[in-house]
Design a protein around this motif. Structure first.
Motif, PDB file in Angstrom:
ATOM      1  N   ILE A  66      59.767 116.521  47.680  1.00  0.00           N
ATOM      2  CA  ILE A  66      60.914 117.247  47.489  1.00  0.00           C
ATOM      3  C   ILE A  66      62.287 116.261  47.830  1.00  0.00           C
ATOM      4  CG2 ILE A  66      62.517 119.064  48.137  1.00  0.00           C
ATOM      5  CD1 ILE A  66      60.048 120.880  48.356  1.00  0.00           C
ATOM      6  N   ASN A 126      62.738 131.717  48.144  1.00  0.00           N
ATOM      7  CA  ASN A 126      61.840 130.568  48.729  1.00  0.00           C
ATOM      8  C   ASN A 126      61.433 131.034  50.101  1.00  0.00           C
ATOM      9  OD1 ASN A 126      63.582 128.996  50.572  1.00  0.00           O
ATOM     10  ND2 ASN A 126      64.571 128.513  48.481  1.00  0.00           N
ATOM     11  N   SER A 167      67.379 123.164  48.723  1.00  0.00           N
ATOM     12  CA  SER A 167      66.222 123.862  48.221  1.00  0.00           C
ATOM     13  C   SER A 167      66.718 125.338  48.440  1.00  0.00           C
ATOM     14  CB  SER A 167      65.158 123.531  49.009  1.00  0.00           C
ATOM     15  OG  SER A 167      64.725 122.413  48.750  1.00  0.00           O
TER      16      SER A 167
END
Length: 348
Positions: A91, A225, A1
């Motif tokens: 995810i 993020n 991520s």
């Protein structure tokens, strides 16, 4: 991520020293970007380093089927695109699609220290597995973080080496161990890995340090993020002078957006060493609410637009004359935080 692009640049630096290597440009990592990059493969390329990203289930399944990797793996399971996946389990499932497409004689790379490591291991289908990070086979010890770089001992099944990494932050030390694991899996020697890591250059807008007179501006505007925003704050805390974090909104968080910004505001003002946090955008008020839930609420200023934030940043410089200041700019791609940074630089 987070860390894909930096790890890709580090790995590209290791491999392109040895032979012609195709490396994903920017972050052409989705169902359109990956085919575009694959079309650039030429007979002279010995290696290809492909970054694959996902904003929905099935995307990695599609792109890794095109790439047909010999070595592939996940860097971490963070909180990017939470909205689309309905939580971190989603995810993890989406990212893990990559493991079904690795050649049977290839190697699966896994993040040993990730809290989803066990779920990731279950998705692995190759006999050969190499793990990186704390508790893994490729890991860093004796980490020393400097303002704009880091040194550490790289521990691998092939031996131990000292690395002087030209990247700031503990998260980049972890990215370097990931890049080392990928390189080891295709038989690159430890000496070549160290040389490649020490000569690596960060991607544009990824913690680029710009000295402007006595002030330092850190351009980390490429994307954001919640995990990478916190990592950036830790890097800023290492710098000189009055430290100002300028954060834009983070996108694609779905219904948890306000709550995630609240938690960020709370956590960023609590980072020891940050003097001011300036939140800009639609979710700036949510971040400010989070900041006010702590004893450090006064550190945070919130603005809905960059135009409103600029005079405040200039007034900070004015009030702190002649002290040096360090500013870090970061936000999701669509917020274009580099515009605010450029506007401030013009006035310095």
């Amino acid at each position: 991520s987070s860390g894909k692009t930096t790890t890709k640049e580090m790995l590209g630096s290791i491999l392109s020293r040895i032979a012609p290597t195709l490396v994903t440009r920017g972050n052409l990592n989705n169902d359109l970007g990956v085919p575009v990059m694959l079309l650039e493969l030429r007979p002279e390329h010995q290696y290809a380093v492909m970054e694959l990203g996902a904003s929905h289930q099935g995307e990695i399944d599609y792109t890794s089927n095109l790439v047909q990797p010999l070595v592939a793996g996940i860097i971490n399971i963070g909180t990017a695109h939470l909205g689309e996946f309905g939580g971190r389990d989603g995810i993890c499932r989406a990212k893990s699609e990559i493991y079904a497409h690795i050649a049977p004689n290839g190697t699966s790379i896994i993040p040993a220290a990730d809290d989803f490591a066990n779920s990731i291991r279950q998705a692995v289908q190759t006999e050969q597995v190499l793990s990186f990070g704390a508790g893994g086979e490729v890991f860093a010890t004796e980490i020393e973080l400097q303002a704009q770089s880091a040194t550490f001992k790289l521990n691998t099944p092939q031996g131990v080496r000292q690395v002087n990494l030209p990247f700031a932050g503990e998260h980049n030390v972890q990215n370097a161990t990931a890049a080392a694991a990928f390189a080891l899996a295709i038989g690159i020697s430890l000496d070549d890995i160290v040389l490649g890591l020490e000569q690596a250059v960060g991607a544009k807008g990824r913690l680029n340090f710009i000295q402007q007179g006595r002030h330092l501006l850190i351009d980390d505007t490429y994307n954001a993020n919640p995990t990478s925003m916190r990592a950036a704050a830790d890097v800023l805390a290492q710098q000189e002078g009055v430290r100002v974090m300028v954060m834009g909104d983070i996108g694609e968080l779905g219904s948890s957006a306000a709550q995630q910004h609240y938690m960020l505001g709370r956590d960023l003002v609590s980072v020891k060493g940050l003097n001011f946090v300036v939140a800009v955008g639609e979710f700036a008020p949510a971040a400010q609410e989070g900041a006010r839930s702590t004893q450090y609420g006064k550190k945070m200023q919130a603005f809905l637009t960059q135009e409103q934030a600029l005079p405040f940043l200039l007034s900070l410089i004015e009030t702190h004359q002649p002290q040096s200041m360090s500013f870090l700019f970061k936000g999701s791609r669509y917020t274009h935080m580099e515009t605010l940074m450029a506007d401030l630089m013009e006035k310095l």
